[in-house]
Design a protein around this motif. Sequence first.
Motif, PDB file in Angstrom:
ATOM      1  N   UNK A   1      -8.548   3.571   4.873  1.00  0.00           N
ATOM      2  CA  UNK A   1      -7.276   2.989   4.434  1.00  0.00           C
ATOM      3  C   UNK A   1      -7.176   2.998   2.908  1.00  0.00           C
ATOM      4  N   UNK A   2      -8.300   2.849   2.213  1.00  0.00           N
ATOM      5  CA  UNK A   2      -8.302   2.945   0.758  1.00  0.00           C
ATOM      6  C   UNK A   2      -7.861   4.342   0.316  1.00  0.00           C
ATOM      7  N   UNK A   3      -8.335   5.381   1.012  1.00  0.00           N
ATOM      8  CA  UNK A   3      -7.891   6.737   0.682  1.00  0.00           C
ATOM      9  C   UNK A   3      -6.418   6.936   0.997  1.00  0.00           C
ATOM     10  N   UNK A   4      -5.945   6.308   2.057  1.00  0.00           N
ATOM     11  CA  UNK A   4      -4.528   6.398   2.403  1.00  0.00           C
ATOM     12  C   UNK A   4      -3.689   5.767   1.295  1.00  0.00           C
ATOM     13  N   UNK A   5      -4.127   4.639   0.785  1.00  0.00           N
ATOM     14  CA  UNK A   5      -3.394   3.967  -0.289  1.00  0.00           C
ATOM     15  C   UNK A   5      -3.404   4.806  -1.563  1.00  0.00           C
ATOM     16  N   UNK A   6      -4.510   5.496  -1.834  1.00  0.00           N
ATOM     17  CA  UNK A   6      -4.588   6.350  -3.023  1.00  0.00           C
ATOM     18  C   UNK A   6      -3.655   7.546  -2.936  1.00  0.00           C
ATOM     19  N   UNK A   7      -3.291   7.948  -1.732  1.00  0.00           N
ATOM     20  CA  UNK A   7      -2.333   9.040  -1.576  1.00  0.00           C
ATOM     21  C   UNK A   7      -2.964  10.384  -1.326  1.00  0.00           C
ATOM     22  N   UNK A   8      -3.901  10.471  -0.399  1.00  0.00           N
ATOM     23  CA  UNK A   8      -4.488  11.763  -0.070  1.00  0.00           C
ATOM     24  C   UNK A   8      -3.487  12.598   0.712  1.00  0.00           C
TER      25      UNK A   8
END
Length: 140
Positions: free
Chosen positions: A71-78
């Motif tokens: 979810x952290x990667x999703x928030x970063x915008x991958x």
Amino acid sequence: MADKGKHGFARSVRRFFWLPRDMPRRPAAAMPLVRAWLFALTVGALFAVFTPDDDVLTPSIMTVVLWVATLDDVIKGVRHRWPAFLISWAVGWGLTRLLSAKLPGLGDSHWYEFAAFAPVTAVTLAVFVGITRLPQQRRL
């Protein structure tokens, strides 16, 4: 949030779901996710060792660690962030259901549960990283 003006909160929520078109979308970095997986394995092993078999906390808590990492990667915008997140966790859920059907003693011991969730979480992360590495569609 005061400097964002009247609609600052709405913009923040909108950015969480829809990134601006000009924002670069890179694939998910594999090494931080591998480190999160190793940490999740440690957490799962600790719960398998130190909790009694009738306790509510089980090694399945290791999926929460990885859920937060992806979810952290999703928030970063991958790249392909929401499809990658949803598909990878659907694959993990399906694999867990398959293993619980094939291994009837899965809920008997925390070690059996740990042995099932370790490969499931690895496959989940591999699917997430793999989907984020797919080429991005050109916009018209």
